[in-house]
Design a protein around this motif. Sequence first.
Motif, PDB file in Angstrom:
ATOM      1  N   CYS A  58      23.679 -33.120 -42.017  1.00  0.00           N
ATOM      2  CA  CYS A  58      23.260 -31.982 -42.832  1.00  0.00           C
ATOM      3  C   CYS A  58      24.244 -30.847 -42.596  1.00  0.00           C
ATOM      4  O   CYS A  58      25.178 -30.965 -41.801  1.00  0.00           O
ATOM      5  CB  CYS A  58      21.849 -31.539 -42.483  1.00  0.00           C
ATOM      6  SG  CYS A  58      21.763 -30.664 -40.904  1.00  0.00           S
ATOM      7  N   HIS A  59      24.031 -29.748 -43.293  1.00  0.00           N
ATOM      8  CA  HIS A  59      24.790 -28.522 -43.078  1.00  0.00           C
ATOM      9  C   HIS A  59      23.837 -27.449 -42.561  1.00  0.00           C
ATOM     10  O   HIS A  59      22.624 -27.513 -42.784  1.00  0.00           O
ATOM     11  CB  HIS A  59      25.425 -28.043 -44.385  1.00  0.00           C
ATOM     12  CG  HIS A  59      26.392 -29.013 -44.976  1.00  0.00           C
ATOM     13  ND1 HIS A  59      27.637 -29.249 -44.433  1.00  0.00           N
ATOM     14  CD2 HIS A  59      26.300 -29.817 -46.074  1.00  0.00           C
ATOM     15  CE1 HIS A  59      28.271 -30.143 -45.166  1.00  0.00           C
ATOM     16  NE2 HIS A  59      27.488 -30.501 -46.163  1.00  0.00           N
ATOM     17  N   LEU A  60      24.413 -26.441 -41.892  1.00  0.00           N
ATOM     18  CA  LEU A  60      23.627 -25.298 -41.442  1.00  0.00           C
ATOM     19  C   LEU A  60      23.927 -24.095 -42.320  1.00  0.00           C
ATOM     20  O   LEU A  60      25.078 -23.870 -42.711  1.00  0.00           O
ATOM     21  CB  LEU A  60      23.957 -24.955 -39.988  1.00  0.00           C
ATOM     22  CG  LEU A  60      23.494 -25.943 -38.923  1.00  0.00           C
ATOM     23  CD1 LEU A  60      23.950 -25.458 -37.541  1.00  0.00           C
ATOM     24  CD2 LEU A  60      21.986 -26.117 -38.953  1.00  0.00           C
ATOM     25  N   ALA A  61      22.886 -23.316 -42.599  1.00  0.00           N
ATOM     26  CA  ALA A  61      23.062 -22.110 -43.401  1.00  0.00           C
ATOM     27  C   ALA A  61      23.637 -20.987 -42.560  1.00  0.00           C
ATOM     28  O   ALA A  61      23.474 -20.945 -41.331  1.00  0.00           O
ATOM     29  CB  ALA A  61      21.720 -21.683 -43.997  1.00  0.00           C
ATOM     30  N   ALA A  62      24.286 -20.054 -43.244  1.00  0.00           N
ATOM     31  CA  ALA A  62      24.856 -18.913 -42.538  1.00  0.00           C
ATOM     32  C   ALA A  62      23.788 -17.944 -42.061  1.00  0.00           C
ATOM     33  O   ALA A  62      23.999 -17.208 -41.104  1.00  0.00           O
ATOM     34  CB  ALA A  62      25.854 -18.192 -43.451  1.00  0.00           C
ATOM     35  N   LYS A  63      22.627 -17.950 -42.702  1.00  0.00           N
ATOM     36  CA  LYS A  63      21.533 -17.079 -42.290  1.00  0.00           C
ATOM     37  C   LYS A  63      20.215 -17.704 -42.726  1.00  0.00           C
ATOM     38  O   LYS A  63      20.202 -18.645 -43.538  1.00  0.00           O
ATOM     39  CB  LYS A  63      21.700 -15.684 -42.879  1.00  0.00           C
ATOM     40  CG  LYS A  63      21.771 -15.639 -44.398  1.00  0.00           C
ATOM     41  CD  LYS A  63      22.011 -14.211 -44.870  1.00  0.00           C
ATOM     42  CE  LYS A  63      22.076 -14.142 -46.398  1.00  0.00           C
ATOM     43  NZ  LYS A  63      22.319 -12.750 -46.875  1.00  0.00           N
ATOM     44  N   PRO A  64      19.086 -17.213 -42.236  1.00  0.00           N
ATOM     45  CA  PRO A  64      17.793 -17.803 -42.598  1.00  0.00           C
ATOM     46  C   PRO A  64      17.470 -17.643 -44.075  1.00  0.00           C
ATOM     47  O   PRO A  64      18.036 -16.791 -44.781  1.00  0.00           O
ATOM     48  CB  PRO A  64      16.793 -17.024 -41.729  1.00  0.00           C
ATOM     49  CG  PRO A  64      17.596 -16.440 -40.630  1.00  0.00           C
ATOM     50  CD  PRO A  64      18.943 -16.157 -41.206  1.00  0.00           C
ATOM     51  N   TYR A  65      16.537 -18.457 -44.513  1.00  0.00           N
ATOM     52  CA  TYR A  65      16.045 -18.358 -45.883  1.00  0.00           C
ATOM     53  C   TYR A  65      15.100 -17.151 -45.968  1.00  0.00           C
ATOM     54  O   TYR A  65      14.169 -17.031 -45.168  1.00  0.00           O
ATOM     55  CB  TYR A  65      15.301 -19.634 -46.269  1.00  0.00           C
ATOM     56  CG  TYR A  65      14.831 -19.649 -47.705  1.00  0.00           C
ATOM     57  CD1 TYR A  65      15.655 -20.140 -48.709  1.00  0.00           C
ATOM     58  CD2 TYR A  65      13.577 -19.161 -48.054  1.00  0.00           C
ATOM     59  CE1 TYR A  65      15.233 -20.150 -50.024  1.00  0.00           C
ATOM     60  CE2 TYR A  65      13.154 -19.163 -49.369  1.00  0.00           C
ATOM     61  CZ  TYR A  65      13.987 -19.658 -50.354  1.00  0.00           C
ATOM     62  OH  TYR A  65      13.569 -19.660 -51.670  1.00  0.00           O
ATOM     63  N   PRO A  66      15.302 -16.254 -46.942  1.00  0.00           N
ATOM     64  CA  PRO A  66      14.476 -15.036 -47.005  1.00  0.00           C
ATOM     65  C   PRO A  66      13.115 -15.283 -47.660  1.00  0.00           C
ATOM     66  O   PRO A  66      13.023 -15.846 -48.746  1.00  0.00           O
ATOM     67  CB  PRO A  66      15.328 -14.096 -47.862  1.00  0.00           C
ATOM     68  CG  PRO A  66      16.124 -15.014 -48.744  1.00  0.00           C
ATOM     69  CD  PRO A  66      16.380 -16.254 -47.941  1.00  0.00           C
TER      70      PRO A  66
END
Length: 414
Positions: free
Chosen positions: A21-29
């Motif tokens: 998978c990939h990681l996001a740069a920041k959390p989901y708002p």
Amino acid sequence: MHPPLTNPSTIRQLLGPNKKCHLAAKPYPITPRQFQVLQRLGKALHAFQRALHLLYKYSYQGKTLPQIAQLLDAGKPAPLIRAARHPSHHNQLPKLIRPDLLVTDNNFSLCEIDSIPGGIGLTAWLQETYATTHPNVIGAPNGIRHAFHTTFPSADVLVSQEAADYYPEWHHFLNGQNLYWAETYQPTGRPIYRFFETFDHHLMPWLSLDPPTPMQPPLKPQLEEKLALALFWLKPLETFWRQQIGEAYFQLLRQIIPRTWILTPEPLPWHAVIPELNVHSWSEVASFSQRQRRLVLKISGYSPLAWGSRGVTFGHDIPSEAWRAAIETALQKFETQPYILQPFIEGRLETHEYFTDDSLTATAPLTGRTRLCPYYFVHNDQVTLAGILATHCPANKKALHGMSEAVLMPCALE
């Protein structure tokens, strides 16, 4: 700002060798309004499962429609049905509830309710990691970890070979303690948390069905059927649901649970139609044009194909001949393997930045659709939202799950 991963390889250890998978740069708002809905939803789903349990009990006791128990018991061996009805199980409900929610333009749409969800260890790690730079992470930094150990104290976690891909994240989450392969487990006297499906019960030589071995979630396959969502929409049961769930939760679930139908070969009365589809028979549904068949066909449960987005057919994504064959197969298997049908609901298009490599320096945008998985823990009849996993998938994907192209992130208050 990226999450401060001192060891970026941790995510690979969590997912194991077969998953990426990939990681996001920041959390989901998550907006305050969405957060309020999600908090109420956990209580509503707990009430729904309690009502479903009562409906099943009333049905096999002859106090209401016998067809309900017949449907929920379809295809299951008699010993397992007896275990599900055993007096020691009467008040047992799942203490962990995880719905799969598609983010839509106006709200959420519920795909299914998972009583044996993966992603617990992964979500806990995401919480711990992102909370160091994003203090609004929901449940941060130890929401999942605290809720699990409070709800299932000192429990042995049993992972089946069927679910072996999730063993690495359980190992990381539990630090290797009290973790066992389900098939070779030797009882220790500690409580049991099962991470295996009820259809695998016959592979567990240690497991008793009479009386049933105590565990969480309890061996109640009737609570794990997707057709429960169709029962929620049946007009003859509407008063029951309103009374047992309460009007406020009933209205909330009506907004989030999509219309669901059970495919049954039983003919309708000559003057009746299938609600909202406005046809008289499933053969007419089988003849729908591609534009009409924006529908999703799913196995209800008690099958290796009933989880992980397997056993799912998207009507507008296949030729008409294949669609007709899928409908005919579903009708033929009604007695042993019921199927359900739901409208295909397209999620809201969103763009999120993700890291393109383990160094967490380069990012790229991904436009797609998002599935939210809130983890609700039930302890002393109190429901706690402990954390939310967001899975952001490319726009061309119809089934949203933890695929290699997906971007994973925890959720945080906006």
